[in-house]
Write a protein that holds these residues in place. Structure first.
Motif, PDB file in Angstrom:
ATOM      1  N   ILE A  63       8.064  10.322   8.133  1.00  0.00           N
ATOM      2  CA  ILE A  63       8.783   9.144   7.918  1.00  0.00           C
ATOM      3  C   ILE A  63      10.196   9.390   7.358  1.00  0.00           C
ATOM      4  O   ILE A  63      10.496  10.283   6.884  1.00  0.00           O
ATOM      5  N   ASN A  64      11.115   8.491   7.940  1.00  0.00           N
ATOM      6  CA  ASN A  64      12.648   8.516   7.502  1.00  0.00           C
ATOM      7  C   ASN A  64      12.486   7.539   6.312  1.00  0.00           C
ATOM      8  O   ASN A  64      12.503   6.552   6.532  1.00  0.00           O
ATOM      9  N   PRO A  65      12.752   7.989   5.137  1.00  0.00           N
ATOM     10  CA  PRO A  65      12.382   7.159   4.068  1.00  0.00           C
ATOM     11  C   PRO A  65      13.688   6.298   3.976  1.00  0.00           C
ATOM     12  O   PRO A  65      13.453   5.169   3.350  1.00  0.00           O
ATOM     13  N   TYR A  66      14.616   6.640   3.932  1.00  0.00           N
ATOM     14  CA  TYR A  66      16.015   5.649   4.022  1.00  0.00           C
ATOM     15  C   TYR A  66      15.969   4.393   4.738  1.00  0.00           C
ATOM     16  O   TYR A  66      15.963   3.542   4.328  1.00  0.00           O
ATOM     17  N   ALA A  67      15.546   4.955   6.037  1.00  0.00           N
ATOM     18  CA  ALA A  67      15.380   3.505   6.740  1.00  0.00           C
ATOM     19  C   ALA A  67      14.436   2.709   6.372  1.00  0.00           C
ATOM     20  O   ALA A  67      14.445   1.380   6.766  1.00  0.00           O
ATOM     21  N   LEU A  68      13.151   3.248   6.037  1.00  0.00           N
ATOM     22  CA  LEU A  68      12.151   2.249   5.579  1.00  0.00           C
ATOM     23  C   LEU A  68      12.590   1.518   4.165  1.00  0.00           C
ATOM     24  O   LEU A  68      12.388   0.339   4.182  1.00  0.00           O
ATOM     25  N   ALA A  69      13.217   2.220   3.594  1.00  0.00           N
ATOM     26  CA  ALA A  69      13.568   1.726   1.950  1.00  0.00           C
ATOM     27  C   ALA A  69      14.577   0.664   2.388  1.00  0.00           C
ATOM     28  O   ALA A  69      14.564  -0.461   2.032  1.00  0.00           O
ATOM     29  N   ARG A  70      15.467   0.808   3.356  1.00  0.00           N
ATOM     30  CA  ARG A  70      16.637  -0.264   3.705  1.00  0.00           C
ATOM     31  C   ARG A  70      15.937  -1.319   4.398  1.00  0.00           C
ATOM     32  O   ARG A  70      16.255  -2.600   3.923  1.00  0.00           O
ATOM     33  N   ALA A  71      15.062  -1.053   5.224  1.00  0.00           N
ATOM     34  CA  ALA A  71      14.214  -2.406   5.684  1.00  0.00           C
ATOM     35  C   ALA A  71      13.430  -3.177   4.754  1.00  0.00           C
ATOM     36  O   ALA A  71      13.551  -4.308   4.872  1.00  0.00           O
ATOM     37  N   LEU A  72      12.810  -2.569   3.875  1.00  0.00           N
ATOM     38  CA  LEU A  72      12.101  -3.196   2.823  1.00  0.00           C
ATOM     39  C   LEU A  72      12.788  -3.871   1.724  1.00  0.00           C
ATOM     40  O   LEU A  72      12.644  -5.059   1.556  1.00  0.00           O
ATOM     41  N   TRP A  73      14.111  -3.445   1.659  1.00  0.00           N
ATOM     42  CA  TRP A  73      15.180  -3.954   0.854  1.00  0.00           C
ATOM     43  C   TRP A  73      15.797  -5.411   1.468  1.00  0.00           C
ATOM     44  O   TRP A  73      15.918  -6.272   0.918  1.00  0.00           O
ATOM     45  N   ASN A  74      15.962  -5.257   2.856  1.00  0.00           N
ATOM     46  CA  ASN A  74      16.435  -6.454   3.562  1.00  0.00           C
ATOM     47  C   ASN A  74      15.385  -7.563   3.719  1.00  0.00           C
ATOM     48  O   ASN A  74      15.870  -8.729   3.943  1.00  0.00           O
TER      49      ASN A  74
ATOM     50  N   TRP B 244      17.730  -0.201  -4.053  1.00  0.00           N
ATOM     51  CA  TRP B 244      17.157  -0.382  -2.543  1.00  0.00           C
ATOM     52  C   TRP B 244      16.422   0.994  -2.249  1.00  0.00           C
ATOM     53  O   TRP B 244      15.556   1.214  -1.095  1.00  0.00           O
ATOM     54  N   ARG B 245      16.663   1.895  -3.023  1.00  0.00           N
ATOM     55  CA  ARG B 245      16.289   3.451  -2.587  1.00  0.00           C
ATOM     56  C   ARG B 245      14.613   3.690  -3.245  1.00  0.00           C
ATOM     57  O   ARG B 245      14.631   4.577  -4.071  1.00  0.00           O
ATOM     58  N   VAL B 246      13.789   3.011  -3.042  1.00  0.00           N
ATOM     59  CA  VAL B 246      12.242   2.908  -3.592  1.00  0.00           C
ATOM     60  C   VAL B 246      11.264   2.702  -2.417  1.00  0.00           C
ATOM     61  O   VAL B 246      11.784   1.790  -1.559  1.00  0.00           O
ATOM     62  N   LEU B 247      10.213   3.154  -2.693  1.00  0.00           N
ATOM     63  CA  LEU B 247       9.326   3.112  -1.488  1.00  0.00           C
ATOM     64  C   LEU B 247       7.688   3.132  -2.416  1.00  0.00           C
ATOM     65  O   LEU B 247       7.811   4.017  -3.581  1.00  0.00           O
TER      66      LEU B 247
ATOM     67  N   CYS C 256       1.111   6.212  -4.032  1.00  0.00           N
ATOM     68  CA  CYS C 256      -0.097   6.110  -4.939  1.00  0.00           C
ATOM     69  C   CYS C 256       0.266   7.390  -5.865  1.00  0.00           C
ATOM     70  O   CYS C 256       1.187   8.050  -5.446  1.00  0.00           O
ATOM     71  N   PRO C 257      -0.434   7.205  -7.086  1.00  0.00           N
ATOM     72  CA  PRO C 257      -0.133   8.089  -7.772  1.00  0.00           C
ATOM     73  C   PRO C 257      -0.336   9.677  -7.541  1.00  0.00           C
ATOM     74  O   PRO C 257       0.325  10.657  -7.719  1.00  0.00           O
ATOM     75  N   THR C 258      -1.264   9.888  -6.588  1.00  0.00           N
ATOM     76  CA  THR C 258      -1.674  11.316  -6.060  1.00  0.00           C
ATOM     77  C   THR C 258      -0.586  11.968  -5.138  1.00  0.00           C
ATOM     78  O   THR C 258       0.090  12.862  -5.288  1.00  0.00           O
ATOM     79  N   HIS C 259       0.219  10.791  -4.351  1.00  0.00           N
ATOM     80  CA  HIS C 259       1.257  11.337  -3.473  1.00  0.00           C
ATOM     81  C   HIS C 259       2.584  11.185  -4.112  1.00  0.00           C
ATOM     82  O   HIS C 259       3.532  11.898  -3.789  1.00  0.00           O
TER      83      HIS C 259
ATOM     84  N   PRO D  99       0.818  -1.077   0.022  1.00  0.00           N
ATOM     85  CA  PRO D  99      -0.220   0.063   0.151  1.00  0.00           C
ATOM     86  C   PRO D  99       0.884   1.339   0.106  1.00  0.00           C
ATOM     87  O   PRO D  99       2.164   1.122   0.203  1.00  0.00           O
ATOM     88  N   CYS D 100       0.282   2.309  -0.271  1.00  0.00           N
ATOM     89  CA  CYS D 100       1.149   3.603  -0.221  1.00  0.00           C
ATOM     90  C   CYS D 100       1.618   3.757   1.064  1.00  0.00           C
ATOM     91  O   CYS D 100       0.982   3.581   2.106  1.00  0.00           O
ATOM     92  N   ALA D 101       2.941   4.400   1.090  1.00  0.00           N
ATOM     93  CA  ALA D 101       3.563   4.584   2.338  1.00  0.00           C
ATOM     94  C   ALA D 101       3.259   5.884   3.260  1.00  0.00           C
ATOM     95  O   ALA D 101       3.362   6.112   4.276  1.00  0.00           O
ATOM     96  N   VAL D 102       2.399   6.795   2.767  1.00  0.00           N
ATOM     97  CA  VAL D 102       1.825   7.792   3.249  1.00  0.00           C
ATOM     98  C   VAL D 102       0.868   7.531   4.602  1.00  0.00           C
ATOM     99  O   VAL D 102      -0.008   6.670   3.928  1.00  0.00           O
ATOM    100  N   PRO D 103       1.105   7.872   5.785  1.00  0.00           N
ATOM    101  CA  PRO D 103       0.248   7.545   6.804  1.00  0.00           C
ATOM    102  C   PRO D 103      -0.962   7.737   6.492  1.00  0.00           C
ATOM    103  O   PRO D 103      -1.515   9.093   6.218  1.00  0.00           O
ATOM    104  N   GLY D 104      -2.188   6.919   6.529  1.00  0.00           N
ATOM    105  CA  GLY D 104      -3.495   7.247   6.276  1.00  0.00           C
ATOM    106  C   GLY D 104      -4.021   7.033   4.980  1.00  0.00           C
ATOM    107  O   GLY D 104      -5.269   7.099   4.799  1.00  0.00           O
TER     108      GLY D 104
END
Length: 148
Positions: A112-123, A81-84, A87-90, A44-49
């Motif tokens: 959100i810290n995008p780099y921390a989230l992206a690394r975790a998703l990559w791992n 690894w630098r991807v999140l 949705c098209p709107t965000h 799902p879209c990473a933007v909260p809510g």
């Protein structure tokens, strides 16, 4: 004593290009990890809510010394690894979309810290349920750095 001729590699500007058939094509492109991109597209879209679906695979482009991420210029894609998921709107279409404002401000405004989230998703790539949990709880698990 010897004299350095101005046409030697020491005096040439830029990188020397080998001539003839031994020259390699310097495209600067790196192979893409399509499997990881496919998994990101299922989240799902990473933007909260928001939680909207389908999503775009959005690259994080701004530089961050603390995360070891260099700036990527126009026409360049960052490392895989630098991807999140966004949705098209965000990502591109909304008035406060990632591509319509300062990217670092975009992520900080959503907490959100995008780099921390992206690394975790990559791992965790391949474990969709764990990745979905991280995306839906990103502000709590990976809060934005406010010390900049």
């Amino acid at each position: 004593m010897f004299r350095i001729v101005p046409l030697t590699p020491i005096f040439r500007r830029g990188s020397p290009k080998p001539a003839g058939k031994h020259r390699k094509a310097a495209t600067g492109r790196q192979p893409r990890n399509r499997a990881h991109f496919g998994i990101i597209a299922l989240l799902p879209c990473a933007v909260p809510g928001c939680g909207a679906h389908p999503v775009h695979v959005a690259h994080i482009r701004f530089a961050c010394v603390l995360e070891g991420a260099a700036h990527t210029g126009k026409g360049m894609k960052p490392e895989d690894w630098r991807v999140l998921p966004l949705c098209p709107t965000h990502h591109t279409e909304g008035p406060d979309a990632q591509h319509r404002m300062n990217e670092e401000v975009f992520w900080t405004s959503h907490g959100i810290n995008p780099y921390a989230l992206a690394r975790a998703l990559w791992n965790l790539s391949g474990s969709i349920e764990a990745m979905r949990f991280l995306v839906t709880h990103a502000p709590q698990v990976f809060p934005a750095r406010r010390d900049r």
